[in-house]
Design an enzyme around this catalytic site. Structure first.
Site, PDB file in Angstrom:
ATOM      1  N   LYS A 104       0.804  -1.033  -0.158  1.00  0.00           N
ATOM      2  CA  LYS A 104      -0.052   0.122  -0.111  1.00  0.00           C
ATOM      3  C   LYS A 104       0.991   1.266   0.146  1.00  0.00           C
ATOM      4  O   LYS A 104       0.567   2.053  -0.690  1.00  0.00           O
ATOM      5  CB  LYS A 104      -1.008   0.024   1.326  1.00  0.00           C
ATOM      6  CG  LYS A 104      -2.061  -0.927   0.913  1.00  0.00           C
ATOM      7  CD  LYS A 104      -2.940  -0.916   2.283  1.00  0.00           C
ATOM      8  CE  LYS A 104      -4.247  -1.640   2.087  1.00  0.00           C
ATOM      9  NZ  LYS A 104      -3.844  -3.189   1.932  1.00  0.00           N
ATOM     10  N   GLU A 112      -3.043   6.465   7.995  1.00  0.00           N
ATOM     11  CA  GLU A 112      -3.979   7.586   7.431  1.00  0.00           C
ATOM     12  C   GLU A 112      -4.710   8.271   8.149  1.00  0.00           C
ATOM     13  O   GLU A 112      -5.245   7.802   9.310  1.00  0.00           O
ATOM     14  CB  GLU A 112      -4.605   6.790   6.218  1.00  0.00           C
ATOM     15  CG  GLU A 112      -3.851   6.306   5.283  1.00  0.00           C
ATOM     16  CD  GLU A 112      -4.644   5.852   4.007  1.00  0.00           C
ATOM     17  OE1 GLU A 112      -5.670   5.472   4.218  1.00  0.00           O
ATOM     18  OE2 GLU A 112      -3.864   5.443   2.930  1.00  0.00           O
ATOM     19  N   ARG A 172      -6.931  -8.083  -9.009  1.00  0.00           N
ATOM     20  CA  ARG A 172      -7.630  -9.468  -9.313  1.00  0.00           C
ATOM     21  C   ARG A 172      -9.052  -8.918  -9.267  1.00  0.00           C
ATOM     22  O   ARG A 172      -9.464  -7.819  -9.568  1.00  0.00           O
ATOM     23  CB  ARG A 172      -7.613 -10.238  -7.684  1.00  0.00           C
ATOM     24  CG  ARG A 172      -8.033  -9.510  -6.743  1.00  0.00           C
ATOM     25  CD  ARG A 172      -7.806 -10.237  -5.602  1.00  0.00           C
ATOM     26  NE  ARG A 172      -7.923  -9.639  -4.244  1.00  0.00           N
ATOM     27  CZ  ARG A 172      -9.242  -9.209  -3.779  1.00  0.00           C
ATOM     28  NH1 ARG A 172     -10.362  -9.357  -4.437  1.00  0.00           N
ATOM     29  NH2 ARG A 172      -9.069  -8.494  -2.615  1.00  0.00           N
TER      30      ARG A 172
END
Length: 669
Positions: A116, A200, A291
């Site tokens: 990430k 975050e 995916r």
């Protein structure tokens, strides 16, 4: 196009991929563990190969065994489904080295988006909007604490290699950060083999909106519109819909273009999903899933396209079937994930045999060249008689509906959920029905905190059709005990004949949900049949329906039909959109098991002990964390039910425990 592919997955996604293979004339190979020897996905494929023990680590995650299975069966390509190895760059590289096509993006793209932190750096360079946060390499706990403090609370801790809500914690206060960080890292290491985290700023009342993207090896890239996945529990999606309601055309287009830019930034090929978090009209990049997503059916329903077919064609080197200008949205689609779990107990996974499983009338899959859309679609990897085990995700089915408008789709979903019948493990069907009928969801007032914010209303007691359900259960009991298959009335049977008098029979039931005893009395006198229940005494008749477990009753002026599934002396009744269960208290019935005594702490589900936080002799307050268990890749902390002293710890780290197993002894104050 390929002649044969291997599906390196299980459950409903393996069945879903196999369905497209059948339609295209492509042979499919299943792989299975000890626990899945008789699974639905094995029967859905042309061939099947055993790859190991029940645990995923010893079967579905064993790269060398899957590659060997592909070689042994002559499979030209491997479809990874989602989860397991679908975003594993080592697996993609192993396929390349074995000369087998990986039906997914290039290994470099998986690597770029697998972290990430690295993905956010790429998105920053590509001018894709980002949420403020810390994505650095330095994982010193003190540094992370300082970064969070400087950012201001609440903050969101996320496993850098994570997904599916695992390894994620919301931290409200500075003093809670250290414990949350330790738990997040522990779960991240267990689920992904990597305990790195990022931080975050936690946005208040955000929406979770994602964009389906597709790219080919010829430079083509498109977005297939958006999905709203805001309704979540434990950071995992529960309801999804497409298109995302309430987006202005310019915002929808900008988000789609940003998603394509994200895909191009990593030279993406195949199906991918770019996830954004939104506040108002502002959107920020969260992550890219390299995916096919669990919720891909809602995109298929609004576009009329088979996304698995697109995956196969792109992986075979073909260009994208359509350009952006040729793509359009028709109608609205909703998806509800039906899980074996107990919402009242914090959505804990539930296990057991599916003794009875009935889904609404629909189709398992119908899309293709004609662009046909079924109004109701069921994607499932289990059948009646199968067992939900603690080894894998407890999903029973995905219920997908399509309508001309959101209101049409919503009405269809409500009706479809009312037709779902499951006996065995606990399910979230009733909870899903409450969700889709609650005012905020009906009005598309969506955000990721919807369930928590409306918790009291979603879990409030509701008026159950108790009298009607008891009448149906009693009718089924009379039918079983001698009423006869075609008997319109129980008193027409010889066993109920009396000379010069009426007949009265009393049934003693126990309402299993409320754990309360109930009496129901039937009387037949002079041609008049009555039912006495819930302080009322009314005229009553009953009859059998067309199917084996269908019954109908009239009580006064009320006429009700429903289904009754009988499991020994337990009668499961499905009527008027509700599910109720009653135990017949016959003379041979055993007394109900006594409640666990005070001070006994038991496992709420089968799983593994991963942390013991107390020792014998420890004095604890009510709610203090005592033991951490892992079940189905999720952590569950067992807290003290009352203040007291720990007298004995019965399990250690690494021990497997059964549902209800006593974990320790607590001497309460």
């Amino acid at each position: 196009m390929f002649n044969k592919i291997l599906i390196a997955n299980r459950g409903e996604i393996a069945c879903r991929v196999a369905a497209t293979c059948r339609r295209l004339g492509v042979k499919s190979v299943a792989v299975y563990s000890d626990a899945d020897a008789n699974a639905k996905h094995v029967a859905a494929c042309d061939e099947a190969v055993h790859i190991g023990e029940a645990s995923a680590a010893q079967s579905y995650l064993r790269i060398e065994r899957i590659i060997a299975a592909a070689k042994a069966t002559g499979a030209q390509a491997i479809h990874p489904g989602y989860g397991f190895l679908s975003e594993n760059e080592e697996f993609g590289r192993a396929c390349e080295e074995a000369g087998i096509v990986f039906i997914g993006p290039p290994v470099a793209a998986i690597a770029a988006m697998g972290s990430k932190a690295a993905a956010k750096a790429l998105m920053h360079a590509a001018a894709v909007p980002l949420v403020p946060g810390y994505h650095g390499d330095d994982q010193d706990a003190a540094l992370l604490q300082r970064e969070a403090d400087a950012m201001g609370y609440p903050v969101l801790l996320k496993a850098s290699a994570g997904g599916g809500g695992k390894g994620m914690r919301v931290v409200e206060r500075s003093e809670d950060f250290a414990a949350a960080l330790a738990s997040c890292k522990r779960e991240a290491a267990s689920s992904f083999g990597n305990d790195r985290v990022l931080i975050e700023k936690y946005l208040q009342r955000p929406r979770h909106v994602e964009v389906q993207v597709f790219a080919d090896s010829h430079g083509g890239a498109v977005y297939l519109f958006d999905r709203d996945c805001s309704v979540q529990r434990r950071h995992q999606k529960v309801l999804e819909e497409a298109p995302a309601p309430g987006l202005a055309d310019d915002v929808r287009r900008a988000m789609g273009e940003a998603a394509v830019a994200a895909a191009r930034a990593v030279d993406y090929v195949g199906a991918g999903t770019v996830e954004f978090i939104m506040t108002g009209a502002n959107f920020y990049f969260m992550e890219m899933n390299t995916r096919l997503q669990v919720e891909h059916p809602v995109t298929e329903m609004i576009t009329g396209l088979d996304l698995v077919e697109w995956q196969l064609r792109v992986a075979a080197g073909e260009p994208l079937p359509l350009a952006q200008s040729q793509l359009a949205v028709t109608g609205h689609a909703l998806e509800a994930r039906i899980y074996a779990e107990n919402p009242v107990r914090g959505f804990l996974p539930s296990t057991g045999t599916l003794k009875h499983l009935h889904m609404p009338a629909g189709v398992e899959f119908r899309l293709g060249d004609a662009g046909q859309r079924a109004s109701v679609r069921i994607d499932s990897g289990v059948r009646e008689g199968d067992t939900i085990t603690p080894f894998y995700d407890p999903m029973i089915a995905k219920l997908i509906v399509h309508g001309a408008t959101r209101a049409d789709a919503l009405a269809r979903m409500q009706r479809a959920l009312e037709e779902c019948e499951v006996v065995g493990p606990s399910t979230n069907v009733e909870f899903l029905h409450r969700l889709v009928t609650c005012e905020p969801f009906a009005n598309a007032d969506l955000d990721t905190g919807l369930i928590e914010r409306h918790h009291d209303a979603l879990f409030a007691p509701f008026d159950r059709p108790l009298r009607e359900a008891l009448a149906l259960a009693s009718a089924a009991l009379i039918g079983r005990e001698g009423g006869g298959v075609n008997t319109a009335s129980p008193w027409q049977a010889l066993a109920h004949w009396r000379l010069n008098s009426g007949f009265t029979q009393t049934f003693k039931w126990r309402d299993l949900e409320r754990d309360t005893p109930i009496e129901v009395a039937f009387a037949h006198d002079g041609g008049v049949q009555t039912l006495a229940c819930a302080a009322s005494d009314e005229r009553f008749t009953w009859w059998r329906g067309a199917s084996a477990n269908e019954y109908g009753v009239t009580i006064g002026d009320t006429r009700v039909t429903g289904h009754v599934f009988i499991d020994a002396d337990v009668f499961h009744v499905f009527c008027l959109g509700a599910a109720l269960s009653f135990e017949w208290q016959n003379l041979l019935a055993h007394a109900a098991d006594a409640e666990h005594g005070e001070g006994r702490l038991t496992a709420p589900m089968p799983g593994k002990v991963i942390a013991v936080l107390v020792e014998p002799g420890a004095v604890v307050e009510k709610g203090a964390p005592l033991i951490v268990m892992e079940a189905m890749k999720m952590e569950h902390t067992i807290g003290a039910p009352a203040a007291g002293k720990v007298t004995e710890v019965l399990y250690g780290v690494g021990d497997q425990v059964a549902d209800g197993a006593q974990l320790l002894m607590l001497e309460t104050e």
